[in-house]
Design a protein around this motif. Structure first.
Motif, short mmCIF file in Angstrom:
data_model
loop_
_atom_site.label_atom_id
_atom_site.label_comp_id
_atom_site.label_asym_id
_atom_site.label_seq_id
_atom_site.Cartn_x
_atom_site.Cartn_y
_atom_site.Cartn_z
N VAL A 137 0.84 -1.20 0.00
CA VAL A 137 0.00 0.00 0.00
C VAL A 137 0.87 1.25 0.00
N TYR A 138 1.94 1.23 0.79
CA TYR A 138 2.84 2.38 0.85
C TYR A 138 3.48 2.63 -0.52
N VAL A 139 3.96 1.59 -1.15
CA VAL A 139 4.60 1.73 -2.47
C VAL A 139 3.59 2.17 -3.52
N ALA A 140 2.37 1.62 -3.48
CA ALA A 140 1.34 2.02 -4.44
C ALA A 140 0.98 3.49 -4.28
N THR A 141 0.86 3.93 -3.04
CA THR A 141 0.54 5.34 -2.78
C THR A 141 1.67 6.23 -3.27
N LEU A 142 2.90 5.87 -2.93
CA LEU A 142 4.05 6.66 -3.39
C LEU A 142 4.16 6.66 -4.90
N GLY A 143 3.93 5.51 -5.52
CA GLY A 143 4.02 5.43 -6.98
C GLY A 143 3.02 6.34 -7.66
N PHE A 144 1.79 6.36 -7.16
CA PHE A 144 0.80 7.23 -7.77
C PHE A 144 1.12 8.70 -7.50
N ALA A 145 1.64 8.99 -6.31
CA ALA A 145 2.02 10.37 -5.99
C ALA A 145 3.13 10.85 -6.93
N VAL A 146 4.09 10.00 -7.21
CA VAL A 146 5.15 10.35 -8.15
C VAL A 146 4.57 10.55 -9.55
N VAL A 178 -0.35 8.43 5.14
CA VAL A 178 -1.81 8.65 5.11
C VAL A 178 -2.49 7.51 4.38
N GLY A 179 -1.92 7.07 3.26
CA GLY A 179 -2.49 5.95 2.51
C GLY A 179 -2.51 4.66 3.31
N VAL A 180 -1.43 4.38 4.01
CA VAL A 180 -1.36 3.16 4.82
C VAL A 180 -2.37 3.24 5.97
N ALA A 181 -2.47 4.39 6.61
CA ALA A 181 -3.42 4.54 7.72
C ALA A 181 -4.86 4.31 7.25
N GLY A 182 -5.22 4.90 6.12
CA GLY A 182 -6.57 4.71 5.59
C GLY A 182 -6.84 3.27 5.21
N TYR A 183 -5.86 2.61 4.61
CA TYR A 183 -6.06 1.22 4.22
C TYR A 183 -6.13 0.31 5.42
N LEU A 184 -5.37 0.60 6.47
CA LEU A 184 -5.44 -0.23 7.67
C LEU A 184 -6.80 -0.11 8.35
N VAL A 185 -7.39 1.08 8.32
CA VAL A 185 -8.75 1.25 8.86
C VAL A 185 -9.72 0.41 8.03
N TYR A 186 -9.60 0.49 6.71
CA TYR A 186 -10.44 -0.32 5.82
C TYR A 186 -10.26 -1.80 6.12
N LEU A 187 -9.02 -2.23 6.22
CA LEU A 187 -8.72 -3.65 6.42
C LEU A 187 -9.25 -4.14 7.76
N ALA A 188 -9.11 -3.34 8.81
CA ALA A 188 -9.61 -3.74 10.13
C ALA A 188 -11.13 -3.89 10.10
N TYR A 189 -11.82 -2.93 9.48
CA TYR A 189 -13.28 -3.04 9.40
C TYR A 189 -13.68 -4.25 8.57
N ILE A 197 -5.13 18.04 -0.97
CA ILE A 197 -5.29 17.15 -2.12
C ILE A 197 -3.99 16.39 -2.43
N ILE A 198 -2.86 16.96 -2.05
CA ILE A 198 -1.56 16.31 -2.25
C ILE A 198 -1.50 14.99 -1.49
N PHE A 199 -2.17 14.93 -0.35
CA PHE A 199 -2.14 13.73 0.48
C PHE A 199 -3.33 12.81 0.19
N ASN A 200 -4.50 13.39 -0.06
CA ASN A 200 -5.72 12.58 -0.18
C ASN A 200 -5.80 11.78 -1.48
N ILE A 201 -5.46 12.38 -2.59
CA ILE A 201 -5.63 11.69 -3.87
C ILE A 201 -4.72 10.47 -3.99
N PRO A 202 -3.42 10.57 -3.73
CA PRO A 202 -2.61 9.34 -3.79
C PRO A 202 -3.01 8.30 -2.74
N ALA A 203 -3.43 8.76 -1.56
CA ALA A 203 -3.80 7.83 -0.49
C ALA A 203 -5.06 7.06 -0.82
#
Length: 153
Positions: free
Chosen positions: A11-20, A35-46, A80-86
């Motif tokens: 997830v971290y690499v995917a988020t960074l890759g899209f941000a780049v 931010v991307g990892v945190a959001g995905y971990l919340v999704y995964l836990a639920y 938006i710099i953080f939300n869109i890639p995340a």
């Protein structure tokens, strides 16, 4: 445990890759990945403990919205710099692919089922961002009103 670490790294690499890919400044890449990892971990836990991808996507997008706003405030950058890639790990790309594949294979009922999943996930992501914005606005409003009360007292 190793499986979870692989997911976090992916997830971290995917988020960074899209941000780049969308030309986010290098000084914001690490925070966007977090931010991307945190959001995905919340999704995964639920999804793991409660079940359901719609609720998981709402809470994951909500977490991305909140953490993205916090990161934007700390870094003094647009949110938006953080939300869109995340958001990329939560986007229903696999289901969208299945819609197109089943349309091409002349299976409209199966395609329609996947289309409903895509629409529900997209709507839940929008709802999560909307709720995050609402919570942040309410928090800011309450902080401003508390400051005004202190000045008048």
């Amino acid at each position: 445990m190793v499986h979870l670490l692989i997911i976090i790294a992916g997830v971290y690499v995917a988020t960074l890759g899209f941000a780049v890919l969308i030309n986010v400044s290098p000084k914001y890449l690490n925070d966007g990945g977090i931010v991307g990892v945190a959001g995905y971990l919340v999704y995964l836990a639920y999804y793991t403990y409660i079940g359901g991808y719609v609720g998981g996507n709402v809470l994951g997008a909500f977490a991305i919205g909140i953490f993205g706003m916090i990161a934007a405030r700390i870094k003094k950058a647009p949110v938006i710099i953080f939300n869109i890639p995340a958001l990329v790990p939560l986007v229903p790309g696999g289901q969208a692919y299945q819609v197109m594949k089943n349309i091409a294979m002349n299976k409209p009922r199966v395609a329609f089922g996947f289309l409903m999943q895509v629409l529900m996930i997209a709507g839940s992501l929008a709802m999560g961002f909307l709720l995050a914005e609402l919570v942040i606005q309410l928090f800011n409003y309450s902080m401003r009103s508390m400051k005004r009360r202190r000045k008048t007292a």
